[in-house]
Design a protein around this motif. Sequence first.
Motif, PDB file in Angstrom:
ATOM      1  N   THR A   1       1.768  13.701  -4.515  1.00 46.29           N
ATOM      2  CA  THR A   1       1.818  13.574  -3.069  1.00 46.29           C
ATOM      3  C   THR A   1       2.870  12.553  -2.666  1.00 46.29           C
ATOM      4  OG1 THR A   1       0.061  11.922  -3.068  1.00 46.29           O
ATOM      5  CG2 THR A   1      -0.596  14.206  -2.753  1.00 46.29           C
ATOM      6  N   ALA A   2       3.861  13.009  -1.965  1.00 40.94           N
ATOM      7  CA  ALA A   2       4.880  12.138  -1.397  1.00 40.94           C
ATOM      8  C   ALA A   2       5.368  12.811  -0.123  1.00 40.94           C
ATOM      9  CB  ALA A   2       6.032  11.930  -2.375  1.00 40.94           C
ATOM     10  N   TYR A   3       5.706  11.998   0.842  1.00 39.01           N
ATOM     11  CA  TYR A   3       6.235  12.519   2.091  1.00 39.01           C
ATOM     12  C   TYR A   3       7.745  12.369   2.045  1.00 39.01           C
ATOM     13  CZ  TYR A   3       7.052  13.237   7.034  1.00 39.01           C
ATOM     14  OH  TYR A   3       7.513  13.719   8.225  1.00 39.01           O
TER      15      TYR A   3
ATOM     16  N   ASP B   1       0.816  -1.206   0.000  1.00 33.91           N
ATOM     17  CA  ASP B   1       0.000   0.000   0.000  1.00 33.91           C
ATOM     18  C   ASP B   1       0.853   1.259   0.000  1.00 33.91           C
ATOM     19  OD1 ASP B   1      -2.469  -1.388   0.136  1.00 33.91           O
ATOM     20  OD2 ASP B   1      -2.193  -1.663   2.290  1.00 33.91           O
ATOM     21  N   LEU B   2       2.118   1.097   0.363  1.00 36.18           N
ATOM     22  CA  LEU B   2       3.017   2.231   0.482  1.00 36.18           C
ATOM     23  C   LEU B   2       4.402   1.792   0.031  1.00 36.18           C
ATOM     24  CD1 LEU B   2       3.355   4.922   3.001  1.00 36.18           C
ATOM     25  CD2 LEU B   2       5.216   3.290   3.062  1.00 36.18           C
TER      26      LEU B   2
ATOM     27  N   ASN C   1       1.907  11.768  -9.902  1.00 40.32           N
ATOM     28  CA  ASN C   1       1.789  11.678  -8.449  1.00 40.32           C
ATOM     29  C   ASN C   1       2.363  12.950  -7.839  1.00 40.32           C
ATOM     30  OD1 ASN C   1       2.591  11.240  -5.664  1.00 40.32           O
ATOM     31  ND2 ASN C   1       2.052   9.112  -5.988  1.00 40.32           N
TER      32      ASN C   1
ATOM     33  N   LEU D   1       4.366   3.270  -8.935  1.00 35.75           N
ATOM     34  CA  LEU D   1       3.179   3.945  -9.467  1.00 35.75           C
ATOM     35  C   LEU D   1       2.484   3.084 -10.510  1.00 35.75           C
ATOM     36  CD1 LEU D   1       4.561   7.588  -9.623  1.00 35.75           C
ATOM     37  CD2 LEU D   1       2.937   6.636  -7.986  1.00 35.75           C
TER      38      LEU D   1
ATOM     39  N   ILE E   1       0.593   1.843  -6.465  1.00 32.79           N
ATOM     40  CA  ILE E   1       0.950   2.352  -5.139  1.00 32.79           C
ATOM     41  C   ILE E   1       1.017   3.873  -5.234  1.00 32.79           C
ATOM     42  CG2 ILE E   1       2.673   2.375  -3.307  1.00 32.79           C
ATOM     43  CD1 ILE E   1       3.577  -0.388  -4.376  1.00 32.79           C
ATOM     44  N   ARG E   2       0.109   4.548  -4.549  1.00 34.51           N
ATOM     45  CA  ARG E   2       0.034   6.001  -4.630  1.00 34.51           C
ATOM     46  C   ARG E   2       0.625   6.701  -3.411  1.00 34.51           C
ATOM     47  NH1 ARG E   2       0.286   6.018  -9.374  1.00 34.51           N
ATOM     48  NH2 ARG E   2      -1.464   5.453 -10.664  1.00 34.51           N
ATOM     49  N   GLN E   3       0.878   5.961  -2.361  1.00 37.32           N
ATOM     50  CA  GLN E   3       1.469   6.548  -1.164  1.00 37.32           C
ATOM     51  C   GLN E   3       2.971   6.278  -1.189  1.00 37.32           C
ATOM     52  OE1 GLN E   3      -0.534   5.012   2.265  1.00 37.32           O
ATOM     53  NE2 GLN E   3      -2.502   5.876   1.661  1.00 37.32           N
ATOM     54  N   LEU E   4       3.734   7.366  -1.277  1.00 36.68           N
ATOM     55  CA  LEU E   4       5.185   7.243  -1.332  1.00 36.68           C
ATOM     56  C   LEU E   4       5.837   8.015  -0.198  1.00 36.68           C
ATOM     57  CD1 LEU E   4       5.862   7.828  -5.150  1.00 36.68           C
ATOM     58  CD2 LEU E   4       5.631   5.650  -3.957  1.00 36.68           C
ATOM     59  N   VAL E   5       6.855   7.409   0.390  1.00 33.39           N
ATOM     60  CA  VAL E   5       7.730   8.081   1.332  1.00 33.39           C
ATOM     61  C   VAL E   5       9.105   8.097   0.677  1.00 33.39           C
ATOM     62  CG1 VAL E   5       8.861   7.965   3.580  1.00 33.39           C
ATOM     63  CG2 VAL E   5       6.447   7.373   3.373  1.00 33.39           C
TER      64      VAL E   5
END
Length: 91
Positions: free
Chosen positions: A75-77, A9-10, A73, A33, A37-41
């Motif tokens: 959004t990434a932290y 998921d990440l 994408n 991507l 998987i759209r949540q990236l750190v």
Amino acid sequence: MATGASTADLAIILIAARNCIFQQARRHAYIALLLGIRQLVVAVNKMDLVGYESSVFDAIQDQFASFLAELGNTTAYFLPISALGGDNVVK
């Protein structure tokens, strides 16, 4: 990387602060991507080797965020870390 990411998921993308960008990091982000998987750190490691300079971290963040935006994408932290010192890893 693709096999492990197929059920994730990440994704955590690791970039060495001293070496900057990053063909392998780009490739891993692209594969993540592609697999949905759209949540990236984005962990910028070895900050201790660049004297914890925020300008180095900011430059990497700007460059990699631009690359991610090209892929769709935005959004990434981004996280500065020093695995050797444990900064933002264990404390």
